[in-house]
Design an enzyme around this catalytic site. Structure first.
Site, PDB file in Angstrom:
ATOM      1  N   GLU A 165       0.977  -1.129   0.265  1.00  0.00           N
ATOM      2  CA  GLU A 165      -0.137   0.018  -0.187  1.00  0.00           C
ATOM      3  C   GLU A 165       0.853   1.002  -0.071  1.00  0.00           C
ATOM      4  OE1 GLU A 165      -2.569   0.723   3.829  1.00  0.00           O
ATOM      5  OE2 GLU A 165      -1.547  -0.978   4.615  1.00  0.00           O
ATOM      6  N   CYS A 169      -3.873  -3.770   4.097  1.00  0.00           N
ATOM      7  CA  CYS A 169      -2.638  -4.193   4.818  1.00  0.00           C
ATOM      8  C   CYS A 169      -2.703  -5.655   4.172  1.00  0.00           C
ATOM      9  CB  CYS A 169      -2.761  -3.981   6.379  1.00  0.00           C
ATOM     10  SG  CYS A 169      -2.079  -2.954   6.593  1.00  0.00           S
ATOM     11  N   HIS A 210      -2.382  -9.848  12.809  1.00  0.00           N
ATOM     12  CA  HIS A 210      -1.460  -8.323  11.782  1.00  0.00           C
ATOM     13  C   HIS A 210      -1.241  -7.539  13.052  1.00  0.00           C
ATOM     14  CE1 HIS A 210      -1.360  -4.437   9.884  1.00  0.00           C
ATOM     15  NE2 HIS A 210      -2.175  -4.460   9.839  1.00  0.00           N
TER      16      HIS A 210
HETATM   17  N1  COA Z   1       1.521   3.573  30.552  1.00  0.00           N
HETATM   18  C1  COA Z   1       0.574   2.750  29.966  1.00  0.00           C
HETATM   19  N2  COA Z   1       0.127   2.599  29.200  1.00  0.00           N
HETATM   20  C2  COA Z   1      -0.640   3.424  28.940  1.00  0.00           C
HETATM   21  C3  COA Z   1       0.206   4.866  29.162  1.00  0.00           C
HETATM   22  C4  COA Z   1       1.300   4.952  30.047  1.00  0.00           C
HETATM   23  N3  COA Z   1       1.379   5.783  30.582  1.00  0.00           N
HETATM   24  N4  COA Z   1      -0.214   5.731  28.984  1.00  0.00           N
HETATM   25  C5  COA Z   1      -1.300   5.233  28.138  1.00  0.00           C
HETATM   26  N5  COA Z   1      -1.324   4.241  28.093  1.00  0.00           N
HETATM   27  C6  COA Z   1      -1.821   2.838  26.977  1.00  0.00           C
HETATM   28  C7  COA Z   1      -3.771   4.111  26.508  1.00  0.00           C
HETATM   29  O1  COA Z   1      -4.385   3.201  28.559  1.00  0.00           O
HETATM   30  C8  COA Z   1      -3.966   2.885  25.614  1.00  0.00           C
HETATM   31  O2  COA Z   1      -4.083   1.608  26.083  1.00  0.00           O
HETATM   32  P1  COA Z   1      -5.283   1.068  25.838  1.00  0.00           P
HETATM   33  O3  COA Z   1      -5.429   1.157  23.885  1.00  0.00           O
HETATM   34  O4  COA Z   1      -5.631  -0.861  26.154  1.00  0.00           O
HETATM   35  O5  COA Z   1      -6.086   1.685  26.093  1.00  0.00           O
HETATM   36  C9  COA Z   1      -2.646   2.826  24.655  1.00  0.00           C
HETATM   37  O6  COA Z   1      -1.384   3.042  25.639  1.00  0.00           O
HETATM   38  C10 COA Z   1      -2.479   3.938  23.409  1.00  0.00           C
HETATM   39  O7  COA Z   1      -3.240   4.939  23.932  1.00  0.00           O
HETATM   40  P2  COA Z   1      -4.086   6.640  23.701  1.00  0.00           P
HETATM   41  O8  COA Z   1      -4.393   7.200  24.142  1.00  0.00           O
HETATM   42  O9  COA Z   1      -5.394   5.371  23.229  1.00  0.00           O
HETATM   43  O10 COA Z   1      -3.127   6.939  21.936  1.00  0.00           O
HETATM   44  P3  COA Z   1      -3.613   7.441  21.370  1.00  0.00           P
HETATM   45  O11 COA Z   1      -4.753   8.433  21.388  1.00  0.00           O
HETATM   46  O12 COA Z   1      -1.804   8.083  21.134  1.00  0.00           O
HETATM   47  O13 COA Z   1      -3.516   6.802  19.681  1.00  0.00           O
HETATM   48  C11 COA Z   1      -3.332   4.819  18.580  1.00  0.00           C
HETATM   49  C12 COA Z   1      -2.798   5.543  19.350  1.00  0.00           C
HETATM   50  C13 COA Z   1      -3.247   3.151  18.290  1.00  0.00           C
HETATM   51  C14 COA Z   1      -5.326   4.769  17.853  1.00  0.00           C
HETATM   52  C15 COA Z   1      -2.761   6.117  17.517  1.00  0.00           C
HETATM   53  O14 COA Z   1      -1.435   5.317  17.209  1.00  0.00           O
HETATM   54  C16 COA Z   1      -2.924   5.151  16.291  1.00  0.00           C
HETATM   55  O15 COA Z   1      -4.059   5.643  15.035  1.00  0.00           O
HETATM   56  N6  COA Z   1      -2.642   4.781  15.124  1.00  0.00           N
HETATM   57  C17 COA Z   1      -2.258   4.335  13.770  1.00  0.00           C
HETATM   58  C18 COA Z   1      -3.595   2.448  13.576  1.00  0.00           C
HETATM   59  C19 COA Z   1      -3.453   1.966  12.856  1.00  0.00           C
HETATM   60  O16 COA Z   1      -2.581   1.697  12.178  1.00  0.00           O
HETATM   61  N7  COA Z   1      -4.321   1.365  11.787  1.00  0.00           N
HETATM   62  C20 COA Z   1      -5.077   0.709  10.838  1.00  0.00           C
HETATM   63  C21 COA Z   1      -3.992  -0.913  10.888  1.00  0.00           C
HETATM   64  S1  COA Z   1      -4.882  -1.818  11.519  1.00  0.00           S
END
Ligand code: COA
Length: 388
Positions: A79, A111, A233
């Site tokens: 992709e 993917c 994945h």
């Molecule tokens: N210690 C441990 N864990 C922590 C933490 C800390 N200090 N602070 C936050 N976290 C955890 C959160 O609780 C969360 O866990 P959970 O998902 O089990 O609830 C995780 O870290 C991520 O935190 P979040 O606030 O949800 O992160 P974010 O808003 O920055 O976004 C993604 C995370 C993954 C959604 C973002 O990086 C993204 O969109 N990535 C792309 C994903 C992708 O590629 N999708 C398409 C293909 S499948």
């Protein structure tokens, strides 16, 4: 007839960023990245590595002369397309010096492209048992500096030879799949970074896991107890952990423990590489195959997900002495020889882009240890060299 993965290998670029460094630079608690997201590092591609070179380098290490003669189909899942018309696979076909009487195409469904290629390759072998198919899955995941997705970037490729009587795993015929037109992650043709609704994408991914697994159980009467391991994945490794949790509501204690332990083995390489889109599931499979002594006959589950969205659950069966046909030392060396970038260096590498106005560029590849590199662009044509 048994059909499946006869050879499998991966390639990653020379550079990586440590997630602790990235967290500090982005003013985020490091545990969020290393535990919450589940990433220790992400691979960063220099400008001299693109999806073509990553895939060609991955294949270079697994192919011998007999493969070069027998391969009559190259399928390239990606992709990170570099051209709206020409398949990335055609460049790889030349760079690897494959025999000319072959079909070569590129496959796209986020993917899921690598899995689409693998399943179509299986059909080709069923009709042509003497032939071999080269399946490539190669991507550079880019969300942009200072974005929520930045921590889930990565770069790398997996190459597989699909054949009859494979040496690594056979792919079984039972497979369940699903398509649903959703906008969880996409990249319009004018953008070099993806658009993503991360939370929605996670929800959809998990919903797809449940739907295809439930359908698989209905159709086969198999249960979790029939699986030695399940690979997922991995857009980031925490996603795989969440996916397995949704399945572990069933299964006895021994099964749960086994699947959790083996998931841990399967996510090790991805913890160091990050998301490589089409290749992520297969990097997880390699991590499992290389990190654990599996027994012949054991069944592995594989869940593939491509946003937009297509999902599939399918299975493989481990073959006798499969470990004799892996490239563990080469893969260990790839990790050992990587150079850690400071955040400033990473931002510089990330921001370096190729000209889009037709101007000529010659790239300095002296610091790139990969055998096959992009050496420049002349009159809109990418130039590649194989220094092997
Ligand atoms: N210690 C441990 N864990 C922590 C933490 C800390 N200090 N602070 C936050 N976290 C955890 C959160 O609780 C969360 O866990 P959970 O998902 O089990 O609830 C995780 O870290 C991520 O935190 P979040 O606030 O949800 O992160 P974010 O808003 O920055 O976004 C993604 C995370 C993954 C959604 C973002 O990086 C993204 O969109 N990535 C792309 C994903 C992708 O590629 N999708 C398409 C293909 S499948």
């Amino acid at each position: 007839m048994k059909i499946g993965i006869d050879k499998i290998g991966f390639h990653i670029p020379d550079y990586y960023v440590d997630m602790n460094d990235l967290a500090v630079a982005r003013d985020v608690e490091p545990a969020k990245f290393t535990i919450g997201i589940g990433q220790d590092a992400m691979a960063v591609a220099p400008i001299s590595q693109d999806p073509v070179t990553l895939a060609a380098n991955a294949a270079l290490n697994i192919l011998d002369e007999a493969d070069r003669e027998a391969i009559d189909f190259v399928m390239f899942g990606t992709e990170t397309g570099i051209d709206h018309s020409k398949s990335a696979g055609v460049y790889v076909h030349r760079l690897l010096d494959l025999q000319p009487n072959a079909r070569t195409i590129e496959m796209k469904q986020a993917c899921y492209g690598g899995t689409a290629a693998l399943q179509l390759a299986k059909g080709h072998i069923a009709l042509n048992p003497e032939s071999k198919v080269l399946v490539l899955a190669s991507d550079i995941a880019r969300y942009g500096l200072n974005t929520a997705g930045e921590v889930t970037q990565g770069a790398g490729a997996v190459a597989m030879v699909i054949s009859a009587n494979p040496k690594i795993i056979t792919i079984e015929n039972d497979s369940t799949f699903l398509t649903s037109d959703i906008m969880d992650f996409w990249r319009p043709t004018y953008s070099d970074v993806a658009y993503v609704d991360g939370k929605y994408s996670n929800e959809q991914y998990l919903s797809f896991v449940s739907q295809v697994w439930n359908k698989y159980k209905e159709e086969t009467s198999l249960s979790l107890d029939d699986f030695e391991a399940i690979c997922f994945h991995l857009p980031y490794t925490k996603m795989g952990i969440k996916a397995l949790e949704t399945l572990l509501e069933e299964g006895n204690e021994e099964t749960k423990q086994r699947l959790q332990n083996n998931l841990e083995v399967s996510i090790q390489y991805s913890r160091e590489v990050g998301n490589i889109y089409t290749a992520s599931l297969y990097l997880g499979l390699i991590s499992l195959l290389e990190g654990k002594e599996l027994n012949a006959g054991e069944r592995l589950g594989l869940f593939s997900y491509g946003s937009g969205a297509v999902g599939e659950f399918f299975t493989g069966v481990v073959q006798e002495n499969y470990r004799d046909h892996l490239n563990v030392d080469h893969h260990k060396a790839l990790f050992a020889n990587r150079k850690k970038l400071s955040i400033e260096e990473y931002e510089e590498v990330f921001s370096a882009t190729l000209p889009t106005d037709g101007s000529t560029v010659t790239l300095d590849t002296t610091d790139d240890s990969s055998a096959i590199c992009l050496t420049g662009i002349t009159e809109h044509m990418r130039q590649y060299a194989n220094n092997n």
